[in-house]
Enzyme design. Structure first.
Site, PDB file in Angstrom:
ATOM      1  CE  LYS A  35      -0.310 -13.336   3.597  1.00 57.81           C
ATOM      2  NZ  LYS A  35       0.930 -12.501   3.391  1.00 57.81           N
ATOM      3  CG  PHE A 152       2.299   4.564  -8.916  1.00 53.96           C
ATOM      4  CD1 PHE A 152       2.826   5.378  -8.064  1.00 53.96           C
ATOM      5  CD2 PHE A 152       2.965   4.088  -9.931  1.00 53.96           C
ATOM      6  CE1 PHE A 152       4.175   5.926  -8.176  1.00 53.96           C
ATOM      7  CE2 PHE A 152       4.280   4.472 -10.137  1.00 53.96           C
ATOM      8  CZ  PHE A 152       4.880   5.304  -9.366  1.00 53.96           C
ATOM      9  NE  ARG A 154      -7.010   4.792  -6.733  1.00 50.79           N
ATOM     10  CZ  ARG A 154      -8.019   5.058  -7.377  1.00 50.79           C
ATOM     11  NH1 ARG A 154      -8.937   5.946  -7.036  1.00 50.79           N
ATOM     12  NH2 ARG A 154      -8.534   4.359  -8.554  1.00 50.79           N
ATOM     13  CE  LYS A 207       4.497   3.911  -3.283  1.00 42.58           C
ATOM     14  NZ  LYS A 207       3.302   3.304  -3.855  1.00 42.58           N
ATOM     15  CG  ASN A 211       2.429   7.099  -1.751  1.00 44.89           C
ATOM     16  OD1 ASN A 211       1.648   7.281  -2.660  1.00 44.89           O
ATOM     17  ND2 ASN A 211       2.745   6.030  -1.267  1.00 44.89           N
ATOM     18  CB  ALA A 255     -12.180  18.682   3.508  1.00 44.76           C
ATOM     19  CB  CYS A 263       0.482   3.971   1.441  1.00 44.69           C
ATOM     20  SG  CYS A 263       0.259   2.214   0.735  1.00 44.69           S
TER      21      CYS A 263
HETATM   22  C1  UGA Z   1      -2.340   5.306  -1.885  1.00 46.16           C
HETATM   23  C2  UGA Z   1      -1.954   5.918  -3.195  1.00 46.16           C
HETATM   24  O1  UGA Z   1      -3.115   6.782  -3.603  1.00 46.16           O
HETATM   25  C3  UGA Z   1      -1.744   4.855  -4.175  1.00 46.16           C
HETATM   26  O2  UGA Z   1      -1.195   5.707  -5.398  1.00 46.16           O
HETATM   27  C4  UGA Z   1      -0.487   4.126  -3.873  1.00 46.16           C
HETATM   28  O3  UGA Z   1       0.241   3.192  -4.652  1.00 46.16           O
HETATM   29  C5  UGA Z   1      -0.696   3.562  -2.251  1.00 46.16           C
HETATM   30  O4  UGA Z   1      -0.766   4.621  -1.599  1.00 46.16           O
HETATM   31  C6  UGA Z   1       0.673   2.912  -1.959  1.00 46.16           C
HETATM   32  O5  UGA Z   1       1.683   3.626  -1.686  1.00 46.16           O
HETATM   33  O6  UGA Z   1       0.767   1.752  -1.841  1.00 46.16           O
HETATM   34  P1  UGA Z   1      -4.157   4.137  -0.612  1.00 46.16           P
HETATM   35  O7  UGA Z   1      -3.268   4.359   0.709  1.00 46.16           O
HETATM   36  O8  UGA Z   1      -4.810   2.580  -0.734  1.00 46.16           O
HETATM   37  O9  UGA Z   1      -3.099   4.579  -2.023  1.00 46.16           O
HETATM   38  O10 UGA Z   1      -5.430   4.911  -0.453  1.00 46.16           O
HETATM   39  P2  UGA Z   1      -5.898   6.493  -0.973  1.00 46.16           P
HETATM   40  O11 UGA Z   1      -6.990   6.105  -1.775  1.00 46.16           O
HETATM   41  O12 UGA Z   1      -4.793   7.257  -1.646  1.00 46.16           O
HETATM   42  O13 UGA Z   1      -6.444   7.036   0.278  1.00 46.16           O
HETATM   43  C7  UGA Z   1      -5.245   7.430   1.471  1.00 46.16           C
HETATM   44  C8  UGA Z   1      -5.855   8.323   2.546  1.00 46.16           C
HETATM   45  O14 UGA Z   1      -6.277   9.588   1.996  1.00 46.16           O
HETATM   46  C9  UGA Z   1      -7.358   7.674   3.036  1.00 46.16           C
HETATM   47  O15 UGA Z   1      -7.304   7.965   4.366  1.00 46.16           O
HETATM   48  C10 UGA Z   1      -8.384   8.684   2.430  1.00 46.16           C
HETATM   49  O16 UGA Z   1      -9.451   8.661   3.136  1.00 46.16           O
HETATM   50  C11 UGA Z   1      -7.566   9.952   2.355  1.00 46.16           C
HETATM   51  N1  UGA Z   1      -8.021  10.829   1.320  1.00 46.16           N
HETATM   52  C12 UGA Z   1      -7.962  10.723   0.026  1.00 46.16           C
HETATM   53  C13 UGA Z   1      -8.321  11.941   1.900  1.00 46.16           C
HETATM   54  O17 UGA Z   1      -8.886  12.131   2.908  1.00 46.16           O
HETATM   55  N2  UGA Z   1      -9.020  12.885   0.730  1.00 46.16           N
HETATM   56  C14 UGA Z   1      -9.016  12.775  -0.612  1.00 46.16           C
HETATM   57  O18 UGA Z   1      -9.172  13.731  -1.175  1.00 46.16           O
HETATM   58  C15 UGA Z   1      -8.157  11.301  -0.863  1.00 46.16           C
END
Ligand code: UGA
Length: 438
Positions: A35, A152, A154, A207, A211, A255, A263
């Site tokens: 890596k 936090f 995404r 944290k 989540n 939805a 995460c």
């Molecule tokens: C999530 C959190 O949003 C971050 O703040 C956090 O830092 C991160 O986890 C972590 O703990 O490292 P992430 O997993 O990258 O981030 O993605 P999200 O954008 O939160 O989406 C998570 C899931 O929820 C996806 O499958 C997405 O499709 C779904 N989702 C999200 C929905 O189905 N509806 C929504 O309205 C939002």
């Protein structure tokens, strides 16, 4: 300020590159020599928009370097971040802390000057105490402190999340370590990003609570979507109608097929384990985990129902095209992606699956070996009996549905992300099914 980032995975690499971009002198460390070799060659281990450019600019600027040598890398660093993985432990869902503790031991064995050791990995409450104990028990005479600083970010928006955070949470017990953390985040602080100092245990819990709350919000709207389908309401109107209430907020009310990724699934399980260990049940989160898990496979049944209602018939021997496989767009991450359970449900029902994803197919291949991967979306749908939109990549939003329809055997579209306009799609002869909308 000199910063060492131990662990050059998703969090470590993004954080390291952003700290370097703030002007700090950063070295990212990883045990995985291949890596590090690839990073030296400018090849990123993950797909994250803007990351390769940010890394190369800061390497060129002499502020960012990579190494496999932890001892040399932490020399002179005032802040040493631990950003290694904490996967779910097999069997009980507890976060596996063996990598965190191994790094703590290695830091302890090589500490030569005062440093603040910062846990950025997502770790259960009390981990900071254990990291502190490991370092203290090593007999180091050097001044150190252990602080918690959860991330936090995404995936897919990690760089802008890092540079424009809603807040920075730091769990630090005394003034020396707070001062070092203020210096680390000074550029953001100047941008007025709130820097919230708490106790270490509170920071660790923040944290998981964040989540779990977001996972709850998504699961809530998903169940409302199911109810909308039964009562003839539209979940997007419902989401807007409740989201405009500032106390609720409109974000994370889309939805869909259920949350996935590296995460939410892992962190909700770990929170349940912590709650169990402390005999303080979190029943809401228990329900969220169960509802989300069963939802992913239920989306497979939704596709099968659409085939029946559209008059195509049984799924056996039918060709079903999936657009999108990753758990969300702008990532190549397949961890806990809903597509995995959907594919399994459809294959169990005898369907043949062909899929296309802009970035996720390489990672998906080993997880779903029975799926044929297509070169593009149009190839995927050619001759298909139904097409299922699983991940809302921008490329699919603007797809030419007329051309898609011409290439398919029958015009059946299951839109699991509510990307298309039902009236428009139906007007051009599709059987259209979406989530929580009539
Ligand atoms: C999530 C959190 O949003 C971050 O703040 C956090 O830092 C991160 O986890 C972590 O703990 O490292 P992430 O997993 O990258 O981030 O993605 P999200 O954008 O939160 O989406 C998570 C899931 O929820 C996806 O499958 C997405 O499709 C779904 N989702 C999200 C929905 O189905 N509806 C929504 O309205 C939002």
């Amino acid at each position: 300020m000199k910063i060492a980032m131990v662990g050059s995975g998703y969090v470590g690499l993004v954080s390291g590159a952003c700290f370097a971009d703030f002007g700090h002198d950063v070295v990212c460390v990883d045990k995985d020599a291949s890596k590090i070799d690839r990073l030296h060659a400018g090849i990123m281990p993950i797909y994250e928009p803007g990351l390769a450019e940010l890394v190369s600019a800061n390497v060129r600027g002499g502020r960012l370097s990579f190494s496999t040598d932890l001892a040399a890398s932490i020399k002179g660093a005032q802040a040493i971040f631990i950003a290694v993985g904490t996967p779910s432990r097999r069997g009980d869902g507890h976060a596996d802390l063996s990598y965190v503790y191994a790094v703590a031991q290695e830091i302890a064995d090589n500490l030569t000057a005062p440093a603040v050791i910062v846990t950025k990995s997502t770790v259960p409450v009390g981990t900071g105490d254990e990291v502190e104990r490991i370092i203290r028990d090593s007999g180091t005479g050097v001044q150190f402190a252990v602080v918690s600083n959860p991330e936090f970010l995404r995936e897919g928006a990690a760089i802008s999340d890092f540079k424009r955070p809603d807040r920075i949470v730091v769990g630090a017990e005394d003034e020396w370590e707070r001062g070092v953390m203020r210096e680390v985040y000074r550029p953001l602080f100047l941008n007025k990003a709130p820097l919230l100092f708490t106790g270490r245990r509170s920071s660790e819990l923040i944290k998981y609570a964040a989540n779990a709350f977001l996972a709850t919000k998504i699961t809530f709207i998903n169940e409302m979507a199911d109810l909308c389908e039964k009562v003839g309401a539209d979940v997007q109107d419902v989401a807007r109608g409740i989201g405009l209430d500032n106390r609720i907020g409109s974000k994370f009310l889309h939805a869909g097929p259920g949350y996935g990724g590296s995460c939410f699934p892992k962190d909700t399980l770990a929170l349940l384990k912590t709650a169990e260990d402390f005999a303080s049940p979190v029943r809401i989160v228990e329900a969220v985990v169960l509802v989300n898990e069963s939802r992913k496979r239920a989306m497979g049944r939704k596709v099968i129902e659409a085939l029946a209602e559209a008059g195509v018939g049984e799924p056996r021997g039918r060709k079903i095209a999936l657009l999108g496989l990753t758990f969300k767009p702008n990532t190549d991450d397949m961890r806990d992606a809903p597509s995995i359970a959907i594919v399994q449900a459809l294959i169990d029902a005898g369907a043949d699956i062909v899929a296309y994803d802009p970035e996720g197919m390489e990672a998906a291949k080993s997880l779903m070996p029975q799926v044929a991967m297509a070169a593009n979306a149009y190839d995927a749908v050619t001759g298909a009996d139904a097409v299922v939109l699983v991940t809302e990549w921008d490329a699919f939003r603007g797809i030419d549905l007329e051309q898609v329809g011409r290439l398919m055997k029958s015009r059946v579209l299951v839109d699991l992300r509510n990307v298309y306009n039902p009236a428009e799609v139906r007007a051009s002869g599709w059987y259209y099914s979406s989530v929580g909308r009539k």
